[in-house]
Structures are given as structure tokens and as C-alpha cells.
Design a protein around this motif. Sequence first.
Motif, PDB file in Angstrom:
ATOM      1  N   ALA A  39     145.849 130.216 142.866  1.00 47.43           N
ATOM      2  CA  ALA A  39     146.736 129.269 142.309  1.00 47.43           C
ATOM      3  C   ALA A  39     147.263 128.148 143.042  1.00 47.43           C
ATOM      4  O   ALA A  39     147.374 126.949 142.705  1.00 47.43           O
ATOM      5  N   LEU A  40     147.824 128.657 144.130  1.00 53.10           N
ATOM      6  CA  LEU A  40     148.656 127.590 145.087  1.00 53.10           C
ATOM      7  C   LEU A  40     147.761 126.694 145.542  1.00 53.10           C
ATOM      8  O   LEU A  40     148.174 125.611 145.581  1.00 53.10           O
ATOM      9  N   ALA A  41     146.299 127.103 145.932  1.00 55.62           N
ATOM     10  CA  ALA A  41     145.613 126.231 146.333  1.00 55.62           C
ATOM     11  C   ALA A  41     145.009 125.011 145.280  1.00 55.62           C
ATOM     12  O   ALA A  41     144.884 123.961 145.536  1.00 55.62           O
ATOM     13  N   ARG A  42     145.084 125.420 143.968  1.00 54.91           N
ATOM     14  CA  ARG A  42     144.533 124.731 142.956  1.00 54.91           C
ATOM     15  C   ARG A  42     145.898 123.773 142.577  1.00 54.91           C
ATOM     16  O   ARG A  42     145.451 122.367 142.417  1.00 54.91           O
ATOM     17  N   VAL A  43     147.185 124.248 142.821  1.00 54.57           N
ATOM     18  CA  VAL A  43     148.128 123.370 142.526  1.00 54.57           C
ATOM     19  C   VAL A  43     148.277 122.133 143.735  1.00 54.57           C
ATOM     20  O   VAL A  43     148.404 120.954 143.396  1.00 54.57           O
ATOM     21  N   ALA A  44     147.969 122.700 144.945  1.00 60.74           N
ATOM     22  CA  ALA A  44     147.873 121.795 146.161  1.00 60.74           C
ATOM     23  C   ALA A  44     146.673 120.624 145.882  1.00 60.74           C
ATOM     24  O   ALA A  44     146.916 119.391 146.102  1.00 60.74           O
ATOM     25  N   GLU A  45     145.563 120.968 145.472  1.00 57.35           N
ATOM     26  CA  GLU A  45     144.680 120.075 145.046  1.00 57.35           C
ATOM     27  C   GLU A  45     144.890 119.020 143.901  1.00 57.35           C
ATOM     28  O   GLU A  45     144.708 117.817 144.106  1.00 57.35           O
ATOM     29  N   ARG A  46     145.532 119.598 142.969  1.00 55.54           N
ATOM     30  CA  ARG A  46     145.922 118.763 141.886  1.00 55.54           C
ATOM     31  C   ARG A  46     147.051 117.703 142.428  1.00 55.54           C
ATOM     32  O   ARG A  46     146.958 116.445 141.792  1.00 55.54           O
ATOM     33  N   ASN A  47     147.924 118.211 143.116  1.00 53.42           N
ATOM     34  CA  ASN A  47     148.904 117.351 143.695  1.00 53.42           C
ATOM     35  C   ASN A  47     148.334 116.051 144.426  1.00 53.42           C
ATOM     36  O   ASN A  47     148.932 115.027 144.296  1.00 53.42           O
ATOM     37  N   GLU A  48     147.522 116.743 145.308  1.00 57.91           N
ATOM     38  CA  GLU A  48     146.785 115.542 145.914  1.00 57.91           C
ATOM     39  C   GLU A  48     146.180 114.585 145.129  1.00 57.91           C
ATOM     40  O   GLU A  48     146.283 113.545 145.555  1.00 57.91           O
ATOM     41  N   ALA A  49     145.453 114.828 144.201  1.00 61.31           N
ATOM     42  CA  ALA A  49     144.686 113.925 143.488  1.00 61.31           C
ATOM     43  C   ALA A  49     145.739 113.417 142.507  1.00 61.31           C
ATOM     44  O   ALA A  49     145.279 111.918 142.487  1.00 61.31           O
ATOM     45  N   TRP A  50     146.732 113.752 142.247  1.00 63.97           N
ATOM     46  CA  TRP A  50     147.737 112.993 141.587  1.00 63.97           C
ATOM     47  C   TRP A  50     148.332 111.885 142.561  1.00 63.97           C
ATOM     48  O   TRP A  50     148.576 110.792 142.149  1.00 63.97           O
ATOM     49  N   ASP A  51     148.698 112.204 143.616  1.00 64.17           N
ATOM     50  CA  ASP A  51     149.261 111.410 144.527  1.00 64.17           C
ATOM     51  C   ASP A  51     148.269 110.189 144.866  1.00 64.17           C
ATOM     52  O   ASP A  51     148.810 109.171 145.271  1.00 64.17           O
ATOM     53  N   HIS A  52     147.073 110.464 144.650  1.00 65.81           N
ATOM     54  CA  HIS A  52     146.062 109.328 145.006  1.00 65.81           C
ATOM     55  C   HIS A  52     145.467 108.800 143.781  1.00 65.81           C
ATOM     56  O   HIS A  52     144.497 107.938 143.967  1.00 65.81           O
ATOM     57  N   ASP A  53     146.021 108.922 142.647  1.00 64.81           N
ATOM     58  CA  ASP A  53     145.283 108.419 141.465  1.00 64.81           C
ATOM     59  C   ASP A  53     145.858 107.079 141.080  1.00 64.81           C
ATOM     60  O   ASP A  53     147.219 106.920 141.048  1.00 64.81           O
ATOM     61  N   PRO A  54     145.050 106.044 141.028  1.00 63.58           N
ATOM     62  CA  PRO A  54     145.665 104.802 140.908  1.00 63.58           C
ATOM     63  C   PRO A  54     146.412 104.513 139.757  1.00 63.58           C
ATOM     64  O   PRO A  54     147.149 103.509 139.565  1.00 63.58           O
ATOM     65  N   ARG A  55     146.188 105.480 138.644  1.00 69.03           N
ATOM     66  CA  ARG A  55     147.009 105.164 137.312  1.00 69.03           C
ATOM     67  C   ARG A  55     148.597 105.547 137.551  1.00 69.03           C
ATOM     68  O   ARG A  55     149.418 105.162 137.011  1.00 69.03           O
ATOM     69  N   PHE A  56     149.043 106.326 138.674  1.00 71.92           N
ATOM     70  CA  PHE A  56     150.239 106.677 138.788  1.00 71.92           C
ATOM     71  C   PHE A  56     150.927 106.137 140.246  1.00 71.92           C
ATOM     72  O   PHE A  56     152.016 106.674 140.515  1.00 71.92           O
TER      73      PHE A  56
END
Length: 79
Positions: A39-56
Motif C-alpha cells: 500500500a505505501l509503495a502504491r501511495v508513493a507511486e500515485r503521489n509521484e504521478a500526481w506531482d508530475h501530471d500537467p493537469r495539476f
Amino acid sequence: MLSSDWYYCLDHHTVEPYEGCRSASRLGPYRTIDEAWAALARVAERNEAWDHDPRFVDDAEADDSKPDDERSDWGPFGG
């Protein structure tokens, strides 16, 4: 009866069945124990994707001269 849902407890840093800690203190549900442990690895992956998503990504050229409620593009869905 065995639970088919598993959760990662943020208070105890362990995996537990549904009959565990309060929901606000855990992540899940996950289908397997292994998924819950990851779970924590998945959270880290999602946070990384969110941080680099041009929509945000904050736009440095945004019109910050007016308060949000006076901007024409202000609102929960943009403008």
C-alpha cells in the motif's frame, strides 16, 4: 469467517483484516495480503504521478492579481 478484504494500518504499520483499527487510520481495502503490504509503495507511486501530471501543475503565469472568487476561471471545475 475469514475476511476477503485487507487493510494497511497506518498506526501500527501492519496488515489487518476488516475487523481491525478504525477506517481513518488505514488504507484499503485490498484483495490480498500482498496488495495491502504494498500500500505505501502504491501511495508513493500515485503521489509521484500526481506531482508530475500537467493537469495539476501550478501555472507560473496564472492571474494571481485577483482573489480566487473574483477570477473568471474560478470554480470547482475550472472555467
